[in-house]
Design a protein around this motif. Structure first.
Motif, PDB file in Angstrom:
ATOM      1  N   ARG A   1       0.887  -1.346  -0.163  1.00 46.83           N
ATOM      2  CA  ARG A   1      -0.011   0.087  -0.063  1.00 46.83           C
ATOM      3  C   ARG A   1       0.868   1.348   0.223  1.00 46.83           C
ATOM      4  O   ARG A   1       0.317   2.505  -0.391  1.00 46.83           O
ATOM      5  CB  ARG A   1      -1.000   0.025   1.146  1.00 46.83           C
ATOM      6  N   GLU A   2       2.088   1.244   0.334  1.00 47.77           N
ATOM      7  CA  GLU A   2       3.021   2.186   0.422  1.00 47.77           C
ATOM      8  C   GLU A   2       4.296   1.925  -0.341  1.00 47.77           C
ATOM      9  O   GLU A   2       4.980   0.776  -0.056  1.00 47.77           O
ATOM     10  CB  GLU A   2       3.567   2.905   1.642  1.00 47.77           C
ATOM     11  N   VAL A   3       4.606   2.454  -1.536  1.00 42.96           N
ATOM     12  CA  VAL A   3       5.841   2.178  -2.247  1.00 42.96           C
ATOM     13  C   VAL A   3       6.552   3.398  -2.285  1.00 42.96           C
ATOM     14  O   VAL A   3       6.197   4.597  -2.111  1.00 42.96           O
ATOM     15  CB  VAL A   3       5.491   1.479  -3.773  1.00 42.96           C
ATOM     16  N   GLU A   4       8.045   3.204  -2.734  1.00 44.18           N
ATOM     17  CA  GLU A   4       8.865   4.223  -2.784  1.00 44.18           C
ATOM     18  C   GLU A   4       9.632   4.214  -4.134  1.00 44.18           C
ATOM     19  O   GLU A   4      10.082   3.114  -4.473  1.00 44.18           O
ATOM     20  CB  GLU A   4       9.928   4.239  -1.461  1.00 44.18           C
ATOM     21  N   ILE A   5       9.782   5.420  -4.577  1.00 45.29           N
ATOM     22  CA  ILE A   5      10.648   5.670  -5.753  1.00 45.29           C
ATOM     23  C   ILE A   5      11.835   6.506  -5.262  1.00 45.29           C
ATOM     24  O   ILE A   5      11.634   7.557  -4.961  1.00 45.29           O
ATOM     25  CB  ILE A   5       9.594   6.038  -7.088  1.00 45.29           C
ATOM     26  N   ASN A   6      12.943   5.824  -5.477  1.00 43.85           N
ATOM     27  CA  ASN A   6      14.279   6.741  -5.011  1.00 43.85           C
ATOM     28  C   ASN A   6      14.875   7.074  -6.569  1.00 43.85           C
ATOM     29  O   ASN A   6      15.350   6.301  -7.358  1.00 43.85           O
ATOM     30  CB  ASN A   6      15.034   5.891  -4.369  1.00 43.85           C
ATOM     31  N   VAL A   7      15.165   8.347  -6.680  1.00 38.56           N
ATOM     32  CA  VAL A   7      15.608   8.847  -7.893  1.00 38.56           C
ATOM     33  C   VAL A   7      17.000   9.446  -7.506  1.00 38.56           C
ATOM     34  O   VAL A   7      17.193  10.223  -6.885  1.00 38.56           O
ATOM     35  CB  VAL A   7      14.640   9.883  -8.756  1.00 38.56           C
ATOM     36  N   VAL A   8      18.033   9.056  -8.517  1.00 40.86           N
ATOM     37  CA  VAL A   8      19.242  10.034  -8.573  1.00 40.86           C
ATOM     38  C   VAL A   8      19.442  10.493 -10.166  1.00 40.86           C
ATOM     39  O   VAL A   8      19.632   9.686 -10.990  1.00 40.86           O
ATOM     40  CB  VAL A   8      20.339   9.147  -8.292  1.00 40.86           C
ATOM     41  N   ALA A   9      19.067  11.788 -10.380  1.00 40.68           N
ATOM     42  CA  ALA A   9      19.251  12.263 -11.498  1.00 40.68           C
ATOM     43  C   ALA A   9      20.378  13.403 -11.797  1.00 40.68           C
ATOM     44  O   ALA A   9      20.222  14.310 -10.958  1.00 40.68           O
ATOM     45  CB  ALA A   9      17.859  13.069 -12.048  1.00 40.68           C
ATOM     46  N   VAL A  10      21.213  12.984 -12.656  1.00 41.58           N
ATOM     47  CA  VAL A  10      22.409  13.993 -12.928  1.00 41.58           C
ATOM     48  C   VAL A  10      22.253  14.425 -14.520  1.00 41.58           C
ATOM     49  O   VAL A  10      22.416  13.629 -15.410  1.00 41.58           O
ATOM     50  CB  VAL A  10      23.793  13.508 -12.673  1.00 41.58           C
ATOM     51  N   MET A  11      21.851  15.530 -14.529  1.00 42.64           N
ATOM     52  CA  MET A  11      21.808  16.201 -15.903  1.00 42.64           C
ATOM     53  C   MET A  11      20.826  15.257 -16.698  1.00 42.64           C
ATOM     54  O   MET A  11      20.940  15.038 -17.813  1.00 42.64           O
ATOM     55  CB  MET A  11      23.077  16.396 -16.862  1.00 42.64           C
ATOM     56  N   GLY A  12      19.849  14.783 -16.025  1.00 44.25           N
ATOM     57  CA  GLY A  12      18.856  14.075 -16.632  1.00 44.25           C
ATOM     58  C   GLY A  12      17.358  14.208 -15.944  1.00 44.25           C
ATOM     59  O   GLY A  12      17.284  15.087 -14.874  1.00 44.25           O
ATOM     60  N   GLY A  13      16.515  13.313 -16.212  1.00 44.58           N
ATOM     61  CA  GLY A  13      15.092  13.592 -15.627  1.00 44.58           C
ATOM     62  C   GLY A  13      14.409  12.221 -15.577  1.00 44.58           C
ATOM     63  O   GLY A  13      14.737  11.379 -16.365  1.00 44.58           O
ATOM     64  N   VAL A  14      13.494  12.229 -14.672  1.00 41.33           N
ATOM     65  CA  VAL A  14      12.488  11.095 -14.678  1.00 41.33           C
ATOM     66  C   VAL A  14      11.292  11.775 -14.703  1.00 41.33           C
ATOM     67  O   VAL A  14      10.806  12.495 -13.850  1.00 41.33           O
ATOM     68  CB  VAL A  14      12.736  10.305 -13.364  1.00 41.33           C
ATOM     69  N   GLN A  15      10.126  11.042 -15.231  1.00 38.29           N
ATOM     70  CA  GLN A  15       8.639  11.508 -15.238  1.00 38.29           C
ATOM     71  C   GLN A  15       7.982  10.344 -14.604  1.00 38.29           C
ATOM     72  O   GLN A  15       8.056   9.252 -14.965  1.00 38.29           O
ATOM     73  CB  GLN A  15       8.312  11.682 -16.623  1.00 38.29           C
ATOM     74  N   VAL A  16       7.260  10.728 -13.701  1.00 36.15           N
ATOM     75  CA  VAL A  16       6.212   9.659 -12.667  1.00 36.15           C
ATOM     76  C   VAL A  16       4.847  10.021 -13.075  1.00 36.15           C
ATOM     77  O   VAL A  16       4.509  11.188 -12.988  1.00 36.15           O
ATOM     78  CB  VAL A  16       6.889   9.663 -11.311  1.00 36.15           C
ATOM     79  N   ILE A  17       3.949   9.104 -13.697  1.00 35.85           N
ATOM     80  CA  ILE A  17       2.736   9.367 -13.941  1.00 35.85           C
ATOM     81  C   ILE A  17       1.832   8.454 -12.902  1.00 35.85           C
ATOM     82  O   ILE A  17       2.085   7.155 -12.897  1.00 35.85           O
ATOM     83  CB  ILE A  17       2.421   8.936 -15.363  1.00 35.85           C
ATOM     84  N   VAL A  18       0.870   9.067 -12.276  1.00 36.57           N
ATOM     85  CA  VAL A  18       0.068   8.408 -11.343  1.00 36.57           C
ATOM     86  C   VAL A  18      -1.219   8.400 -11.592  1.00 36.57           C
ATOM     87  O   VAL A  18      -1.660   9.666 -12.188  1.00 36.57           O
ATOM     88  CB  VAL A  18       0.594   8.820  -9.929  1.00 36.57           C
ATOM     89  N   PRO A  19      -2.299   7.604 -11.475  1.00 33.08           N
ATOM     90  CA  PRO A  19      -3.814   7.934 -11.663  1.00 33.08           C
ATOM     91  C   PRO A  19      -4.315   8.593 -10.639  1.00 33.08           C
ATOM     92  O   PRO A  19      -3.775   8.884  -9.597  1.00 33.08           O
ATOM     93  CB  PRO A  19      -4.264   6.161 -11.719  1.00 33.08           C
ATOM     94  N   PRO A  20      -5.269   9.405 -10.905  1.00 39.35           N
ATOM     95  CA  PRO A  20      -5.995  10.171  -9.940  1.00 39.35           C
ATOM     96  C   PRO A  20      -6.523   9.273  -8.804  1.00 39.35           C
ATOM     97  O   PRO A  20      -6.605   8.175  -8.840  1.00 39.35           O
ATOM     98  CB  PRO A  20      -7.319  10.577 -10.725  1.00 39.35           C
ATOM     99  N   GLY A  21      -6.406   9.731  -7.483  1.00 37.42           N
ATOM    100  CA  GLY A  21      -6.866   9.227  -6.432  1.00 37.42           C
ATOM    101  C   GLY A  21      -5.754   8.614  -5.576  1.00 37.42           C
ATOM    102  O   GLY A  21      -5.732   8.181  -4.381  1.00 37.42           O
ATOM    103  N   VAL A  22      -4.528   8.627  -6.299  1.00 37.77           N
ATOM    104  CA  VAL A  22      -3.107   8.069  -5.545  1.00 37.77           C
ATOM    105  C   VAL A  22      -2.586   9.198  -4.822  1.00 37.77           C
ATOM    106  O   VAL A  22      -2.221  10.241  -5.362  1.00 37.77           O
ATOM    107  CB  VAL A  22      -2.192   7.579  -6.374  1.00 37.77           C
ATOM    108  N   GLU A  23      -2.396   8.860  -3.609  1.00 40.59           N
ATOM    109  CA  GLU A  23      -1.646   9.968  -2.562  1.00 40.59           C
ATOM    110  C   GLU A  23      -0.137  10.134  -2.981  1.00 40.59           C
ATOM    111  O   GLU A  23       0.419   8.850  -3.457  1.00 40.59           O
ATOM    112  CB  GLU A  23      -1.698   9.876  -1.226  1.00 40.59           C
ATOM    113  N   VAL A  24       0.450  11.237  -3.312  1.00 44.86           N
ATOM    114  CA  VAL A  24       1.855  11.268  -3.827  1.00 44.86           C
ATOM    115  C   VAL A  24       2.470  12.088  -2.683  1.00 44.86           C
ATOM    116  O   VAL A  24       2.321  13.320  -2.369  1.00 44.86           O
ATOM    117  CB  VAL A  24       2.141  11.842  -5.262  1.00 44.86           C
ATOM    118  N   VAL A  25       3.656  11.713  -2.147  1.00 46.84           N
ATOM    119  CA  VAL A  25       4.711  12.586  -1.260  1.00 46.84           C
ATOM    120  C   VAL A  25       5.855  12.722  -1.807  1.00 46.84           C
ATOM    121  O   VAL A  25       6.571  11.592  -2.177  1.00 46.84           O
ATOM    122  CB  VAL A  25       4.454  11.743  -0.046  1.00 46.84           C
TER     123      VAL A  25
END
Length: 269
Positions: A135-159
């Protein structure tokens, strides 16, 4: 169609959606042209009983991907969040993009912790159709001169807890409180001359469903106007004629006033 079918049984929204899915598949396979598809789709969303729905798919193959409409009522499978919290280890634990890219999208299982690294590259993590290991998941990102796009559906809590140095971690727009039972996604990490974006989007199928729902609502409003009692229609036409006459009279008054002002200017020359 079963022997115990009852053509007068009232159809549900789910029944209409199943028929619409069969019609969309038939259109994609070339079994229906666009005119036939639109005509049958309109009839499907206007149908009130199974007897009105059944003829719309009767001439389509029985092996279509979506089960044709049945006259036997069965409970709908649970499509809520509870069915998408599946446990386990997840189908992918991370992603790396060095002068390249990675993506996780479609039907996959988001693990409890997903770690990704980008260097002059990019990644996409799409959770709209994903299952979740917890029910709780974690995304850990290290971005150096780059990027990551996270797409979530409506209703999901994002911290969002990430840190950006000459970079940024975006916060998603808030479109209402989290849905009951929806997972919680925590996004953290570090971005240097890079960024992490978060967007809320519905799936393409949901967009199509909403589009067809709005179209059906327009059709129903149009039909309701056609079914107004004769007296009501006559009252509406009478009110329209009165309004038209009022506007015509105002235009005549404006023209007359303009003529008078023109004549007055001529007299003062």
């Amino acid at each position: 169609m079963t022997d115990d079918a009852r053509a007068d049984l009232r159809a549900s929204d789910a029944d209409r959606d199943r028929v619409a899915e069969v019609l969309r598949d038939a259109l994609a396979e070339g079994r229906l042209d666009m005119g036939e598809f639109e005509e049958r789709l309109e009839a499907a969303y206007r149908a009130r009983t199974y007897g009105e729905l059944a003829p719309l798919t009767r001439d389509l193959p029985a092996g279509a991907p979506v089960t044709p409409v049945s006259f036997v009522k069965r409970p709908e499978p649970d499509g809520g969040w509870a069915s998408r919290i599946v446990g386990g280890e997840g189908s992918s634990a991370g992603g790396v993009a060095i002068l390249s890219g990675f993506e996780r999208k479609g039907r996959w299982t988001m693990p409890r912790r997903f770690t990704c690294f980008t260097f002059m590259g990019g990644g996409e993590i799409d959770l709209r159709e994903a299952d979740f290991a917890d029910r709780e998941v974690e995304i850990n990102v290290v971005a150096v001169m780059g990027g990551v796009q996270v797409i979530v559906p409506p209703g999901v809590e994002v911290v969002v807890r990430g840190i950006g140095v000459m970079g940024a971690f975006e916060h998603p727009r808030e479109d209402g409180p989290p849905e009951p039972g929806a997972p919680r996604v925590v996004i953290g990490g570090f971005a240097f001359w890079g960024g992490v974006g978060v967007a809320r989007k519905v799936t393409r199928a949901e967009r199509q469903r909403l589009k067809e729902q709005r179209r059906q609502e327009r059709l129903e409003r149009r039909e309701s106007r056609r079914e107004l009692p004769r007296a009501s229609r006559e009252d509406w036409h009478e009110a329209h004629r009165d309004r038209h006459e009022e506007l015509r009279e105002r235009r005549e008054e404006w023209r007359e006033e303009w003529r008078e002002r023109r004549e007055e200017r001529r007299r003062h020359r």
